[in-house]
Each structure stands twice: as structure tokens, then as C-alpha cells.
Design an enzyme around this catalytic site. Structure first.
Site, PDB file in Angstrom:
ATOM      1  N   LEU A 162     -14.266   2.420 -84.352  1.00 34.35           N
ATOM      2  CA  LEU A 162     -13.332   2.235 -85.463  1.00 34.35           C
ATOM      3  C   LEU A 162     -12.798   0.809 -85.437  1.00 34.35           C
ATOM      4  O   LEU A 162     -12.637   0.215 -84.373  1.00 34.35           O
ATOM      5  CB  LEU A 162     -12.153   3.211 -85.344  1.00 34.35           C
ATOM      6  CG  LEU A 162     -12.479   4.710 -85.282  1.00 34.35           C
ATOM      7  CD1 LEU A 162     -11.198   5.505 -85.064  1.00 34.35           C
ATOM      8  CD2 LEU A 162     -13.186   5.161 -86.549  1.00 34.35           C
ATOM      9  N   ASP A 163     -12.505   0.276 -86.630  1.00 35.02           N
ATOM     10  CA  ASP A 163     -11.846  -1.017 -86.700  1.00 35.02           C
ATOM     11  C   ASP A 163     -10.496  -0.949 -85.996  1.00 35.02           C
ATOM     12  O   ASP A 163      -9.891   0.126 -85.881  1.00 35.02           O
ATOM     13  CB  ASP A 163     -11.618  -1.433 -88.158  1.00 35.02           C
ATOM     14  CG  ASP A 163     -12.922  -1.721 -88.901  1.00 35.02           C
ATOM     15  OD1 ASP A 163     -13.913  -2.040 -88.233  1.00 35.02           O
ATOM     16  OD2 ASP A 163     -12.918  -1.617 -90.140  1.00 35.02           O
ATOM     17  N   LYS A 164     -10.004  -2.096 -85.564  1.00 33.31           N
ATOM     18  CA  LYS A 164      -8.720  -2.155 -84.858  1.00 33.31           C
ATOM     19  C   LYS A 164      -7.616  -1.439 -85.626  1.00 33.31           C
ATOM     20  O   LYS A 164      -6.843  -0.667 -85.051  1.00 33.31           O
ATOM     21  CB  LYS A 164      -8.339  -3.616 -84.625  1.00 33.31           C
ATOM     22  CG  LYS A 164      -6.977  -3.807 -83.992  1.00 33.31           C
ATOM     23  CD  LYS A 164      -6.616  -5.284 -83.890  1.00 33.31           C
ATOM     24  CE  LYS A 164      -5.191  -5.452 -83.386  1.00 33.31           C
ATOM     25  NZ  LYS A 164      -4.778  -6.872 -83.334  1.00 33.31           N
ATOM     26  N   ARG A 179     -13.907   0.300 -96.987  1.00 33.11           N
ATOM     27  CA  ARG A 179     -13.017  -0.733 -97.510  1.00 33.11           C
ATOM     28  C   ARG A 179     -13.696  -1.543 -98.608  1.00 33.11           C
ATOM     29  O   ARG A 179     -13.099  -1.832 -99.650  1.00 33.11           O
ATOM     30  CB  ARG A 179     -12.569  -1.638 -96.356  1.00 33.11           C
ATOM     31  CG  ARG A 179     -11.784  -0.884 -95.293  1.00 33.11           C
ATOM     32  CD  ARG A 179     -11.729  -1.618 -93.968  1.00 33.11           C
ATOM     33  NE  ARG A 179     -10.978  -2.867 -94.078  1.00 33.11           N
ATOM     34  CZ  ARG A 179     -10.913  -3.757 -93.092  1.00 33.11           C
ATOM     35  NH1 ARG A 179     -11.544  -3.531 -91.933  1.00 33.11           N
ATOM     36  NH2 ARG A 179     -10.216  -4.860 -93.246  1.00 33.11           N
TER      37      ARG A 179
END
Length: 296
Positions: free
Chosen positions: A136-138, A236
Site C-alpha cells: 500500500l502507498d504510505k 487515484r
């Protein structure tokens, strides 16, 4: 970390190899078993993988990884058990907070999930190799699976490749999005950027996202999303492409009016347990920073 897996044979097999192939053992596991001593036992006796099996035999597979990741083990300033959703001998499922990186990187060498999980095990005197299956992204919160041995890792990675590991996300986007739909638009880098992506019909790679509206409030929509592909920043980029970008997105929609990180949460994971073959469905509730915006 040592893992012992016992199988009671319900029929004859001409070799251990044949039985393990029938169990869908991946290539990586065979390489390990062939190159490591005393990893396959028939009725307690170590045997080579070409040995036959008879009905009623007990086959024991032993995975013993006597090493630990080079990642620094760091004690977190919170109770690591508070984010552990599920744990057994083969997998660990964590509800990752937002603003926490998965792996060490520039400017984040010792404050990542990997640092904290390594500490969780090494503090118990357990050797541990950090293997994250769905990164997962930060700033994305939610569920991520960590494999606890080479076998569970390889089998879960196969599910990712074969798209049998299903990931469901929740996001808060701008505007009143339609009730449901599919975004089919290829994604590529922007001017060879390491980070930023865009819809690129000429050079991009195939990307498909399905969405369903859950709730509307003011000028926002809470939506559920499922991925057919796993491109970098796919959700996104796709939501920006249809003019419903995620709020709080520093790259694609820096609207920080109601939240200081992109409002994206890994809500549910559906997969087959790599060892028991049991169907698993794990969920993590919407975090408070997102729930308060949409009144859930």
C-alpha cells in the site's frame, strides 16, 4: 521461523514431488526443498523428493528459515498488536495506519511497517523475513498481508498473479459520482517520472477499476472499488481521469480541507488461505479521519 506441515495421505503417490505438485506447490518451494536437508519426512524419516508415498503415510514438510531480514528491527511507539487483525503460522494481516510506509526508503529508514513487524518477531526470539504481499502507498490505510514463510509467500503471490486474491477499497472522492461503473483506461508514467502516473492511451499498460457508490454527503461521494489490475496509483489516477479525484491526494488532488492524506482505505481482502485452502474474507472498518467526513 520454523513451519512444520503434516499431510496424511489418502491415496498412493509415485513420489513426494507428485503429491506436492497436486497441492499446487510453487517452483520456489520445490527449489527450497530440493536444496535444503531434512525438509521432507515420511513417517518421521527424512527422504528425498523422489520417494513414493503410500495411503496412510504421514508426510511432514519442514520450512526452517534461519535468517532475518536486513531490515532494522525498531520498537514502535504504539502497541503493534492493536493493528494486527489476523495471525496464524503462515500469514499475518495488518490494518496499516495512514502516513506509515510499508518498507524502508529515503527519509524513512526505521519508521516503517517492516521495521515494526521485524521487531515484533525478533523480540520474541523468532527469525523473520518480511514478505509483504499487497503493498500500500504510505498514505493509504488498511489491510495488507505479510507471508510468514517462503511457501505461503509463493502461493499468495500466485493468487495475486492469477487475480484470485481480491482487494476491495473504500475512497472518498470529489462530486456526486454515478451509482456504479467501470474505468478501463491504460496507465503510464508522466514524462518518465518515478512517482507520478497518468492515463496514457498510447504507451500505458492496461488498467481496469470497478466502482460502486455507497453514500453521498455534501460535495463528496464514498465509493467501493475493486481492481482487476494492480497498476501504481491505479485508483487515484482513474478517479482523477473521470473528474472525481480522491480528496487529500497530494499528487492528483491536493484538497486538504477535510483530510490531510488521500482518503483511500484497503477495506477488504478475499483470498484462499495458502496452506489450509480455506476461503478467507477479512475486513477493516473505515478509519476515523475518513468516517467523520462522510458520517459513518
Amino acid at each position: 521461523m520454523i513451519r512444520r506441515i503434516n499431510y496424511k495421505l489418502e491415496s498412493d503417490y509415485n513420489s513426494i514431488n507428485a503429491f506436492l505438485k497436486d497441492k499446487s506447490y510453487p517452483k520456489a518451494a520445490f527449489v527450497y526443498l530440493r536444496n535444503t536437508k531434512d525438509t521432507a519426512l515420511i513417517n518421521g524419516i527424512s527422504e528425498k523428493l523422489y520417494k513414493p508415498l503410500k495411503k496412510g503415510d504421514i508426510l511432514t514438510i519442514i520450512i526452517n528459515e534461519e535468517k532475518t531480514s536486513d531490515i532494522e528491527a525498531v520498537k514502535p511507539d504504539f502497541d503493534i498488536k492493536s493493528i494486527i487483525i489476523y495471525e496464524d503460522e503462515d500469514i499475518l494481516i495488518v490494518n496499516k495506519p495512514s502516513k506509515m510506509s510499508i518498507h524502508p526508503s529515503i527519509n524513512h529508514y526505521n519508521d516503517t511497517l517492516a521495521n515494526y513487524i521485524c521487531h515484533y518477531y525478533t523480540s520474541q526470539g523468532v527469525d523473520f523475513v518480511f514478505r509483504c504481499i499487497n503493498r500500500l502507498d504510505k498514505n493509504t490505510s488498511g489491510l495488507t498481508i505479510i507471508a510468514k514463510n517462503i511457501l505461503s509467500s509463493a502461493l499468495l503471490q500466485r493468487q495475486v498473479k492469477e487475480k484470485t486474491l481480491q482487494r476491495t477499497y473504500l475512497a472518498i472522492c470529489e462530486g456526486h459520482i454515478k451509482e456504479r461503473g467501470t474505468i478501463d483506461a491504460p496507465i503510464g508514467r508522466i514524462n518518465d517520472s518515478i512517482i507520478t502516473r497518468q492515463v496514457d492511451y498510447e504507451n500505458g499498460k492496461s488498467a481496469i477499476t470497478h466502482f460502486k457508490r455507497i453514500k453521498e454527503k455534501d460535495s463528496y461521494s464514498l465509493i467501493e472499488l475493486q481492481l482487476e489490475t494492480g497498476r501504481t496509483h491505479q485508483i487515484r489516477v482513474h478517479l482523477k481521469h473521470i473528474n472525481h479525484p480522491i480528496i487529500g491526494d497530494d499528487l492528483y488532488n491536493p484538497n486538504y480541507k477535510d483530510i490531510t492524506r488521500h482518503a483511500l482505505h484497503s477495506y477488504k481482502l478475499d483470498f484462499i488461505h495458502p496452506i489450509t485452502n480455506k476461503k478467507m474474507s477479512i475486513t477493516a472498518p473505515l478509519p476515523e479521519d475518513m468516517a467523520s467526513i462522510i458520517d459513518i
